[in-house]
Motif scaffolding. Structure first.
Motif, PDB file in Angstrom:
ATOM      1  N   GLY A  33       0.834  -1.205   0.000  1.00 12.17           N
ATOM      2  CA  GLY A  33       0.000   0.000   0.000  1.00 12.17           C
ATOM      3  C   GLY A  33       0.860   1.244   0.000  1.00 12.17           C
ATOM      4  O   GLY A  33       0.653   2.163  -0.799  1.00 12.17           O
TER       5      GLY A  33
ATOM      6  N   TYR B 173       1.451   4.226  -2.988  1.00  9.93           N
ATOM      7  CA  TYR B 173       1.352   5.679  -2.801  1.00  9.93           C
ATOM      8  C   TYR B 173       2.645   6.372  -3.247  1.00  9.93           C
ATOM      9  O   TYR B 173       2.611   7.435  -3.862  1.00  9.93           O
TER      10      TYR B 173
ATOM     11  N   ARG C 221     -16.094  10.498   1.135  1.00  8.44           N
ATOM     12  CA  ARG C 221     -14.914  10.677   0.264  1.00  8.44           C
ATOM     13  C   ARG C 221     -15.166  11.793  -0.752  1.00  8.44           C
ATOM     14  O   ARG C 221     -14.299  12.632  -0.986  1.00  8.44           O
TER      15      ARG C 221
ATOM     16  N   LEU D 118      -5.301  13.793   1.527  1.00  9.79           N
ATOM     17  CA  LEU D 118      -4.818  12.412   1.596  1.00  9.79           C
ATOM     18  C   LEU D 118      -5.025  11.835   2.998  1.00  9.79           C
ATOM     19  O   LEU D 118      -5.506  10.703   3.149  1.00  9.79           O
ATOM     20  N   GLY D 119      -4.661  12.642   4.010  1.00 12.21           N
ATOM     21  CA  GLY D 119      -4.824  12.184   5.398  1.00 12.21           C
ATOM     22  C   GLY D 119      -6.272  11.815   5.681  1.00 12.21           C
ATOM     23  O   GLY D 119      -6.566  10.757   6.263  1.00 12.21           O
TER      24      GLY D 119
ATOM     25  N   TYR E 158      -8.641  11.004   3.479  1.00 15.50           N
ATOM     26  CA  TYR E 158      -9.031   9.805   2.718  1.00 15.50           C
ATOM     27  C   TYR E 158      -8.556   8.540   3.431  1.00 15.50           C
ATOM     28  O   TYR E 158      -9.270   7.544   3.508  1.00 15.50           O
ATOM     29  N   LEU E 159      -7.321   8.596   3.952  1.00  9.92           N
ATOM     30  CA  LEU E 159      -6.784   7.416   4.626  1.00  9.92           C
ATOM     31  C   LEU E 159      -7.581   7.095   5.887  1.00  9.92           C
ATOM     32  O   LEU E 159      -7.833   5.929   6.202  1.00  9.92           O
TER      33      LEU E 159
ATOM     34  N   ASP F   1     -10.767   5.435   4.816  1.00 10.72           N
ATOM     35  CA  ASP F   1     -10.469   4.035   4.448  1.00 10.72           C
ATOM     36  C   ASP F   1     -10.336   3.161   5.685  1.00 10.72           C
ATOM     37  O   ASP F   1     -10.835   2.035   5.727  1.00 10.72           O
ATOM     38  N   LEU F   2      -9.650   3.714   6.696  1.00  5.29           N
ATOM     39  CA  LEU F   2      -9.438   2.958   7.937  1.00  5.29           C
ATOM     40  C   LEU F   2     -10.782   2.680   8.623  1.00  5.29           C
ATOM     41  O   LEU F   2     -11.044   1.560   9.069  1.00  5.29           O
TER      42      LEU F   2
END
Lengths: 253, 237
Positions: free
Chosen positions: A4, A8, A183, A233-234, A236-237, A240-241
């Motif tokens: 992963g 990135y 998102r 990005l932070g 989005y992550l 996802d988590l």
């Protein structure tokens, strides 16, 4: 996890290369000082690093405004969306209102919001909430409409109340769709945040970028843009988590 | 235990009324296993859902001499919740009714060989395992009445017979009153003490076939089993 991270890194490298190429071409084609307007990635990254102390408070302020707005929007949008989607009378009553209000460009209300809610954080948050809530509500409504009747019946036939149907069926079934709408909201929210921070404020990434434009510090402009990318990005992550933890069932092949 | 008299169901859709059940009168005694059989689309599912309280628009009378919390229903589509693990699905009825004691669920999972899947999700189970889990979920709340809508539909012959044996064992052991709806003649002949044959839509009772000698796994190979099955074949429209 390792793969992963490498994915990135490869994406970052590729985008940076494209950026560098674009900056290189602009430098060759555009004459004079104008050619500096598209700063290269190396300069931008180094400005981000060297001016981090100046960027950080702006980053934090923007992040705070965005995260609070997202939380409020998801709460308001998902709650109303799920009820509208699941309760037919609510759908009949409220869906037309959403259809009428959703397409109106919310930017036209920004001056009104600034006058009503003042020039502090509150007005920026109200504006971002106004921009993204409808979208979350619509996605949640559609997800609730598509809930399988057999799952509802399973809970009802086992003695479940309406509230328990929401807890055990409606919310978990709609959660993946809600997270997808979050998102989309991150992208929309950052755009709204930029507009909301453009004027009458002395902190925030958009303020930092605008200020850098004014003093022709092009590399700082792009350092600010990079900070926006990091913020997105932070978030989005994190989404996802959350999905990996709460929608584990969706990840089973 | 269950008294149904003059039951009639009409569905109204877009201003048109459609008769689904013409008239059904049925009584189920305490501890009895009653099977309702009928051709596809005759209104069997509507009938069972109405008895289970999932459909309020009916006329006639349905009396159940038991607390509603003691009535369990197994749906044709089972309705396992894909976002809950096997364990959480099994204990759903207990959680909904704030019943703390889960030892019964543990015992049933163990008995039906599902303990090893406790932490898995329903999509990871085979068709037969899903049906078994539906059975565990329904029986976890210690019901007195078990209503089943085509509980073994779309399973292979071998798995279906195995699960029919399990249902038979549990019925005898737990002293359940059962009402099972099916379109499978052999299932009806194996599991029903009495078998109610419904007409084509709109449903009404065509015939009630007694099937007293059932109750043992070996019944499937007996002459009486074939006689009942034959009689059902003749009675079905």
């Amino acid at each position: 996890m390792k793969s992963g991270i490498s994915r990135y890194l490869i994406s970052l490298l590729f985008l940076t290369l494209l950026w560098w190429l674009a900056a290189f071409i602009v430098r060759q084609v555009v004459p004079g000082p104008k050619s500096m307007v598209l700063s290269g990635p190396i300069k931008a990254f180094s400005m981000l690093f060297y001016h981090w102390n100046a960027i950080w408070p702006n980053f934090l302020r923007s992040a705070l405004r965005l995260v609070i707005s997202l939380l409020i929007s998801v709460f308001l949008g998902a709650t109303t969306g799920l009820i509208i989607g699941f309760e037919k009378p609510a759908d009949r009553l409220l869906s037309p209102m959403i259809y009428i209000a959703y397409p109106i460009p919310k930017i036209v209300f920004l001056p009104v919001i600034l006058i009503l809610f003042g020039l502090g954080d509150l007005s920026r948050i109200v504006f971002i909430v106004l921009v993204i809530t409808f979208q979350v509500a619509l996605s949640s409504r559609d997800a609730a409409k598509n809930i399988s009747n057999r799952h509802v019946k399973a809970v009802e036939s086992a003695g479940g109340s309406r509230l328990q149907v929401y807890r055990h069926v409606v919310i978990p079934a709609a959660l993946p769709a809600i997270l997808t709408s979050v998102r989309i909201s991150i992208g929309l929210g950052i755009a709204a945040l930029y507009l909301a921070e453009e004027s009458y404020t002395n902190q925030g990434l958009a303020y930092y970028i605008n200020n850098s434009w004014k003093i022709f510090a092009y590399s700082d402009v792009f350092a600010g843009i990079l900070a926006f990318a990091i913020l997105g990005l932070g978030l989005y992550l994190i989404v996802d988590l959350i999905e990996r933890i709460f929608c584990k069932w969706n990840y089973i092949a | 235990m269950i008294n149904i008299s003059k039951l009639r169901v009409d569905f109204i859709s877009k201003g048109h009324s459609k008769k689904i059940i013409e008239r059904v009168d049925v009584n189920v005694d305490r501890g009895e296993s009653l099977v309702v059989i009928g051709p596809n689309g005759c209104g069997k599912t509507t009938f069972l859902h109405t008895v289970a309280g999932l459909n309020d628009s009916y006329s006639g009378e349905i009396t159940i001499e038991e607390d509603r919390s003691k009535v369990a229903l197994i749906l044709q589509e089972i309705g396992l919740l894909p976002w809950k693990t096997v364990w959480k699905n099994a204990t759903l009825g207990l959680d909904l009714n704030n019943m703390g004691d889960k030892s019964r669920t543990e015992e049933l999972l163990d008995r039906l060989d599902l303990t090893k899947y406790r932490g898995d999700y329903p999509t990871q189970l085979s068709g037969g395992e899903k049906r078994k889990l539906g059975l565990v979920r329904a029986l976890s709340v210690d019901p007195k009445i078990l209503l089943m809508d085509e509980p073994l539909v779309s399973l292979d012959e071998f798995t279906r017979e195995k699960l029919q044996n399990i249902i038979l064992e549990l019925w005898k052991e737990k002293d359940l009153t059962m009402m099972l709806v099916t379109h499978d003649i052999e299932e009806a002949a194996f599991l029903g003490e009495r078998i109610v044959v419904l007409t084509s839509s709109p449903a009404s009772v065509k015939e009630v076939v007694p099937n007293e000698p059932m109750g043992e796994v070996g019944f499937r190979r007996s002459e009486n089993f074939y006689k009942t099955a034959q009689r059902l074949r003749e009675a079905l429209p």
